[in-house]
Design an enzyme around this catalytic site. Structure first.
Site, mmCIF file in Angstrom:
data_model
loop_
_atom_site.group_PDB
_atom_site.id
_atom_site.type_symbol
_atom_site.label_atom_id
_atom_site.label_comp_id
_atom_site.label_asym_id
_atom_site.label_seq_id
_atom_site.Cartn_x
_atom_site.Cartn_y
_atom_site.Cartn_z
ATOM 1 N N ASP A 10 89.214 -40.533 68.330
ATOM 2 C CA ASP A 10 90.027 -40.061 69.437
ATOM 3 C C ASP A 10 90.395 -41.292 70.246
ATOM 4 O O ASP A 10 89.570 -42.182 70.468
ATOM 5 C CB ASP A 10 89.286 -39.038 70.297
ATOM 6 C CG ASP A 10 90.276 -38.192 71.080
ATOM 7 O OD1 ASP A 10 91.285 -37.751 70.504
ATOM 8 O OD2 ASP A 10 90.067 -37.976 72.295
ATOM 9 N N THR A 11 91.667 -41.352 70.622
ATOM 10 C CA THR A 11 92.186 -42.539 71.283
ATOM 11 C C THR A 11 92.875 -42.167 72.580
ATOM 12 O O THR A 11 93.533 -41.133 72.664
ATOM 13 C CB THR A 11 93.201 -43.237 70.345
ATOM 14 O OG1 THR A 11 92.506 -43.718 69.190
ATOM 15 C CG2 THR A 11 93.873 -44.417 71.029
#
Ligand code: ITT
Length: 190
Positions: A68-69
């Site tokens: 997840d960014t």
């Protein structure tokens, strides 16, 4: 070749990771028959990475990793952060997000920002986390056609071009995701 499941629907991310993990057969969610839109409702990146990895392990009974960014802008108290995908609203495009961010940054002098990636790896019944960060700044307009997401308005420190201008090879060397994946690889190769 060793197979690795990357729990993502994002084809841009899949393409980047395949370029880095060349010695693995990296497959995405579609490749394992998962079309489900996994609800990412944690309030931080680590929580969302865990949700995606656990969904796959729980439903498909296979080892996998998920990332997840978020793009964290200092002058906006870390926004859009964990909400980077839907910053301009549910169902918005990459370009909508870019336009919204440029608007929010209008007239703001402090342009410091960073991309942060958290990877959750589920392997042999255990969970491991890896993080990668790249510092840079938000440009005042879009530059370049490559990359995806916020790449046209993010310029990493030490460079005069945006991520969209630098090309995938250079981006992967220095990026948030590239750095997190390097740690993942080091762990897998141990
Ligand atoms: P999955 O959850 O299916 O993996 P996603 O697109 O939702 O795909 P993230 O939650 O990790 O992926 O990323 C949130 C958003 O952040 C993404 O939609 C892009 O707008 C942006 N983003 C992520 N990585 C990026 C990168 O390397 N360069 C530019 N923008 C990025």
């Amino acid at each position: 070749m060793r197979k690795l499941v990357f729990a993502t629907h994002n084809l841009n991310k899949l393409e980047e990771i395949r370029e880095i993990l060349k010695s693995y057969d990296v497959v995405g969610l579609r490749d394992i028959g998962c079309d489900e839109d996994i609800v990412e409702d944690a309030d931080d990146l680590r929580g969302n990475a865990k949700i995606k990895a656990d969904y796959v392990t729980g439903n498909f009974h296979i080892d996998c990793f998920a990332d997840d960014t978020g793009l964290e802008v200092e002058a906006l108290d870390g926004a859009p952060g964990v909400y980077s995908a839907r910053y301009a609203g549910e169902g918005c495009s990459y370009h909508d997000n870019v336009v919204k961010l440029l608007g929010a940054m209008k007239g703001i002098e402090n342009r410091k920002a960073r991309f942060r990636t958290v990877i959750a790896l589920n392997l042999n019944g255990e969970q491991h986390f890896f993080e990668g960060i790249v510092n840079g700044k938000i440009l005042t307009e879009e530059h370049g056609e490559g990359g995806f997401g916020y790449d046209p308005i993010f310029q990493p420190d030490g460079f005069e071009q945006s991520f969209a201008e630098l090309g995938m090879e250079m981006k992967n060397k220095i990026s948030h995701r590239g750095r997190a994946i390097a740690k993942l690889m080091e762990f897998l190769e141990k």
